[in-house]
Write an enzyme that holds these catalytic residues in place. Sequence first.
Site, PDB file in Angstrom:
ATOM      1  N   GLY A 183       0.928  -5.037   1.249  1.00 31.79           N
ATOM      2  CA  GLY A 183      -0.166  -5.135   0.285  1.00 31.79           C
ATOM      3  C   GLY A 183       0.284  -5.732  -1.044  1.00 31.79           C
TER       4      GLY A 183
ATOM      5  N   ALA B 191       0.847  -1.196   0.000  1.00 27.38           N
ATOM      6  CA  ALA B 191       0.000   0.000   0.000  1.00 27.38           C
ATOM      7  C   ALA B 191       0.881   1.243   0.000  1.00 27.38           C
ATOM      8  CB  ALA B 191      -0.878  -0.012   1.245  1.00 27.38           C
TER       9      ALA B 191
ATOM     10  N   GLU C 264      -0.084  -9.233  -0.508  1.00 25.60           N
ATOM     11  CA  GLU C 264      -1.519  -9.543  -0.465  1.00 25.60           C
ATOM     12  C   GLU C 264      -2.111  -9.574  -1.869  1.00 25.60           C
ATOM     13  OE1 GLU C 264      -2.134  -6.359   2.451  1.00 25.60           O
ATOM     14  OE2 GLU C 264      -3.201  -7.822   3.678  1.00 25.60           O
TER      15      GLU C 264
ATOM     16  N   GLU D 276       3.885  -5.099   7.416  1.00 24.48           N
ATOM     17  CA  GLU D 276       3.056  -4.047   8.014  1.00 24.48           C
ATOM     18  C   GLU D 276       3.384  -3.780   9.480  1.00 24.48           C
ATOM     19  OE1 GLU D 276       2.034  -6.425   6.023  1.00 24.48           O
ATOM     20  OE2 GLU D 276       0.513  -5.712   4.629  1.00 24.48           O
TER      21      GLU D 276
HETATM   22  C1  3H9 Z   1       0.436  -2.136   3.601  1.00 19.35           C
HETATM   23  O1  3H9 Z   1       0.728  -2.672   2.572  1.00 19.35           O
HETATM   24  C2  3H9 Z   1      -0.947  -2.186   4.199  1.00 19.35           C
HETATM   25  C3  3H9 Z   1      -1.842  -3.209   3.591  1.00 19.35           C
HETATM   26  O2  3H9 Z   1      -1.666  -4.449   4.213  1.00 19.35           O
HETATM   27  C4  3H9 Z   1      -3.289  -2.887   3.768  1.00 19.35           C
HETATM   28  C5  3H9 Z   1      -3.796  -1.606   3.181  1.00 19.35           C
HETATM   29  C6  3H9 Z   1      -5.299  -1.446   3.331  1.00 19.35           C
HETATM   30  N1  3H9 Z   1       4.559   3.464  -0.092  1.00 19.35           N
HETATM   31  O3  3H9 Z   1      13.255   2.559   0.928  1.00 19.35           O
HETATM   32  P1  3H9 Z   1      13.722   3.167  -0.345  1.00 19.35           P
HETATM   33  C7  3H9 Z   1       9.294   4.975  -1.329  1.00 19.35           C
HETATM   34  S1  3H9 Z   1       1.573  -1.228   4.482  1.00 19.35           S
HETATM   35  C8  3H9 Z   1       4.996   4.669  -0.466  1.00 19.35           C
HETATM   36  O4  3H9 Z   1      14.552   4.372  -0.273  1.00 19.35           O
HETATM   37  P2  3H9 Z   1      15.131   0.721  -0.862  1.00 19.35           P
HETATM   38  C9  3H9 Z   1      10.298   5.463  -0.318  1.00 19.35           C
HETATM   39  O5  3H9 Z   1       9.707   6.399   0.561  1.00 19.35           O
HETATM   40  C10 3H9 Z   1       2.983  -1.167   3.434  1.00 19.35           C
HETATM   41  N2  3H9 Z   1       6.295   4.930  -0.746  1.00 19.35           N
HETATM   42  O6  3H9 Z   1      14.429   2.080  -1.271  1.00 19.35           O
HETATM   43  C11 3H9 Z   1      11.348   6.083  -1.223  1.00 19.35           C
HETATM   44  O7  3H9 Z   1      10.866   7.331  -1.630  1.00 19.35           O
HETATM   45  P3  3H9 Z   1      11.878   8.581  -1.777  1.00 19.35           P
HETATM   46  C12 3H9 Z   1       3.795  -2.382   3.580  1.00 19.35           C
HETATM   47  C13 3H9 Z   1       7.165   3.917  -0.623  1.00 19.35           C
HETATM   48  O8  3H9 Z   1      15.518   0.083  -2.128  1.00 19.35           O
HETATM   49  C14 3H9 Z   1      11.339   5.181  -2.436  1.00 19.35           C
HETATM   50  O9  3H9 Z   1      10.070   4.494  -2.415  1.00 19.35           O
HETATM   51  N3  3H9 Z   1       5.034  -2.237   2.842  1.00 19.35           N
HETATM   52  C15 3H9 Z   1       6.774   2.643  -0.223  1.00 19.35           C
HETATM   53  O10 3H9 Z   1      16.123   0.957   0.202  1.00 19.35           O
HETATM   54  C16 3H9 Z   1      12.436   4.151  -2.427  1.00 19.35           C
HETATM   55  O11 3H9 Z   1      12.396   3.458  -1.199  1.00 19.35           O
HETATM   56  C17 3H9 Z   1       6.185  -1.909   3.442  1.00 19.35           C
HETATM   57  O12 3H9 Z   1       6.265  -1.751   4.633  1.00 19.35           O
HETATM   58  C18 3H9 Z   1       5.403   2.420   0.035  1.00 19.35           C
HETATM   59  N4  3H9 Z   1       4.926   1.219   0.390  1.00 19.35           N
HETATM   60  O13 3H9 Z   1      13.967  -0.148  -0.161  1.00 19.35           O
HETATM   61  C19 3H9 Z   1       7.385  -1.749   2.545  1.00 19.35           C
HETATM   62  N5  3H9 Z   1       7.869   1.841  -0.179  1.00 19.35           N
HETATM   63  O14 3H9 Z   1      12.818   8.187  -2.867  1.00 19.35           O
HETATM   64  C20 3H9 Z   1       8.040  -0.419   2.778  1.00 19.35           C
HETATM   65  C21 3H9 Z   1       8.899   2.595  -0.549  1.00 19.35           C
HETATM   66  O15 3H9 Z   1      10.979   9.705  -2.092  1.00 19.35           O
HETATM   67  N6  3H9 Z   1       9.164  -0.184   1.891  1.00 19.35           N
HETATM   68  N7  3H9 Z   1       8.484   3.859  -0.832  1.00 19.35           N
HETATM   69  O16 3H9 Z   1      12.557   8.693  -0.441  1.00 19.35           O
HETATM   70  C22 3H9 Z   1      10.377  -0.710   2.135  1.00 19.35           C
HETATM   71  O17 3H9 Z   1      10.570  -1.511   3.028  1.00 19.35           O
HETATM   72  C23 3H9 Z   1      11.507  -0.261   1.253  1.00 19.35           C
HETATM   73  O18 3H9 Z   1      11.166   0.982   0.722  1.00 19.35           O
HETATM   74  C24 3H9 Z   1      11.838  -1.218   0.076  1.00 19.35           C
HETATM   75  C25 3H9 Z   1      12.861  -0.551  -0.871  1.00 19.35           C
HETATM   76  C26 3H9 Z   1      12.432  -2.494   0.677  1.00 19.35           C
HETATM   77  C27 3H9 Z   1      10.600  -1.541  -0.716  1.00 19.35           C
END
Ligand code: 3H9
Length: 703
Positions: free
Chosen positions: A104, A63, A107, A127
């Site tokens: 998500g 998400a 999911e 999450e």
């Molecule tokens: C969910 O899914 C809820 C659902 O179950 C239910 C809903 C109803 N959204 O980290 P990076 C951005 S909760 C928005 O620097 P990396 C991040 O801010 C979600 N933005 O790269 C950054 O932006 P900027 C569950 C996101 O290679 C850019 O992408 N998911 C999101 O070191 C690059 O990211 C998580 O918890 C996002 N979901 O790591 C995953 N993800 O360049 C969260 C990333 O402007 N994400 N951005 O600073 C991560 O763990 C890491 O970002 C990831 C990449 C491993 C994906």
Amino acid sequence: MSDLIHYRLEDGLALIGLAHPPVNALGQPLRAAIIDACERAAADERVEAIILYGEHGMFSAGADITEFGTEASFAEPDLPSTLVRLTQIHKPLVAAIGKLALGGGMELALACGYRIGEPSTRVGLSEINLGLLPGAGGTQRLPRLIGAESALNLILSGQQIDAERARMLGILDRIATAAEQLLDEARAYANELIDYGAPARPTEAWPEPAEDLPGDFLARYRTEHEPRWKSRLAPRLVLSALEAACLLPLEEGLARELALFKQAEASRQSKALRHVFFAEREAGRIPGIGADIALRKVDKVAVIGAGTMGGGIAMNFANAGIPVALLELKGEALDNGLMQIRKNYEISVKRGKMTAEQLEQRMDLLFGTLDYNDLADADLVIEAVFEQMEIKQQVFRTLEKVCKPGAILATNTSSLDVDAIAATVSRPQDVIGLHFFSPANVMRLLEVVRGKATAPDVLATTMKIAKHIGKLPVLSGVCFGFIGNRMLEPYSREAHRLVLEGATPAQVDGVLTGLDLNMGIFSMLDLAGIDVSFLIRDSNRAAIAHDETYCRLGEELYALGRYGQKTGRGFYLYEGRNCKEDDEVVVLAERLADELEVPRRSIDDQEIHDRCMFMLINEGIQLLDEGIALRASDIDLVWINGYGFPAHLGGPMHYAEQLGLDKVLAGIEHYRHVLGEYGQMWFQPAQLLERLVAAGNTRIEII
Ligand code: 3H9
């Protein structure tokens, strides 16, 4: 069709590529585009199966976190109902999962009937790290796919698992031979499904997810794990959702999950953890230093000092495959240092975290030396010698002679003046502070200290290399103690003073751990060594000389040789790992209070909380005003990752915003008035705090 989706038809297959870089976050526009594309494919008679994949490799990171707490979060089509609609499509849907499917994103894959990954694919329901639970079917569909116990462990850990493990658990049906083959093999898989007349979704592997588990499994799980969760809400909500998965039909379970998710999303804890997520990304951005700056190369590193700190620092680089020269003055110290590193790696081998072969590879990257001339080809040199200015300056004078031009010269001081160290060399532009936290091979935080002459490319290079070795670098300017230890001083001072006034160390620590800090201040001082805090304070005597009560209790314990855990006595008594209160410390506090004419009284927990926290917060705000910290969120990261401040409170600055800046200011003013001379001396509100409150600001920022 939306720009966010690439849609094409190939021989009976609809290929739907998610094209919303960098991570295919499932915000409202992408959700709408996915459901449109899938339902269009479902309605197209030529399509027999559908493949969903990430156009740029990555499947989806879940998400869109920026939507949480706003109306966009559940703007139609929301994620849960989008995924329900996908499950109602009567054609096989294959998720081709490149790189990552998180939260998500996973999911979304679970809503597809079939899943194929590639060798580097990682999946996870992350999450919980954001104070949330999976809210789009994860807590209901995963237990039905892999059983309740495995699902619970995966969801509560928030960790990513690799493709092989995902296949073993039943999350992936197949793994393509290589990432480049993923789409081709997904096509082949879809064609097989068509040939066999496979159903749109296979029947559930675990129609009764808790089938093999004892009836009281969840209750026992809760009893066993709850102490570790402290006051965290999300793990408890995950258990409730899992209970629903075990007891209710899918549709009702999904409704329950959604209600629980909304409760988590609205919580302060999730807000705080989302703040931390973005703070970590923000910390890497330094005004004036663009992504285009040319970096210095760092192929070889040298560390001076093979003690616990130096050894730990060296391990970080060896772990990242970078050769490190480790320098000591005496052969015995060097041998001991190298032996300790080997022992640390052996523990990792025993725990199954690395193979014996990897251990040898890492040891091969470590080169012990007694000769400074062996540092001549190092690109980055980090000194980790005794914390005394003259000793460090002497090391830098030697480095000046032996290091090649352009080598980055770093000091691992935790409180000394980096500019004074830089002043000893003719190339201060190459000097920087790298304050690792102990144990340096484990702790993620790295304070990167910019001296007044530090060159921008030196700063950019060290930030980059810090990330490369798995650290979280946070920039600090030069001042006594930098961000972390400078804030530790008033916090620690206040705790000492409270004990003089009548609290006990255990009472103070109890209030702090009650707030979910990993450790109370006195346990922390005992662990780090009362001698260490004494020496740090000693180098800052002039600034505290006007208060003769200042940490007097700690000084007396130091004089008595009660250095903490290592001597079995400090603020507490230690027998092995057990610690208990020591009446002698109370007697000592009474005697000192008498001598210093500090009135003793009974002190309530709220006062302990307010005095320790407000002084910590006030110093942080002052640091921001002085430009030592770039932003309030950097301060939060330092305290969460270096000092055990609970991430679900968001760090001290975020916590202050939650408490209300006006309340913090009023509290400081209150103690300024009621604590007499001591209050007048130390309870001085930071001017920035006063300005923020006067302006009605609720957020901490420079104004
Ligand atoms: C969910 O899914 C809820 C659902 O179950 C239910 C809903 C109803 N959204 O980290 P990076 C951005 S909760 C928005 O620097 P990396 C991040 O801010 C979600 N933005 O790269 C950054 O932006 P900027 C569950 C996101 O290679 C850019 O992408 N998911 C999101 O070191 C690059 O990211 C998580 O918890 C996002 N979901 O790591 C995953 N993800 O360049 C969260 C990333 O402007 N994400 N951005 O600073 C991560 O763990 C890491 O970002 C990831 C990449 C491993 C994906």
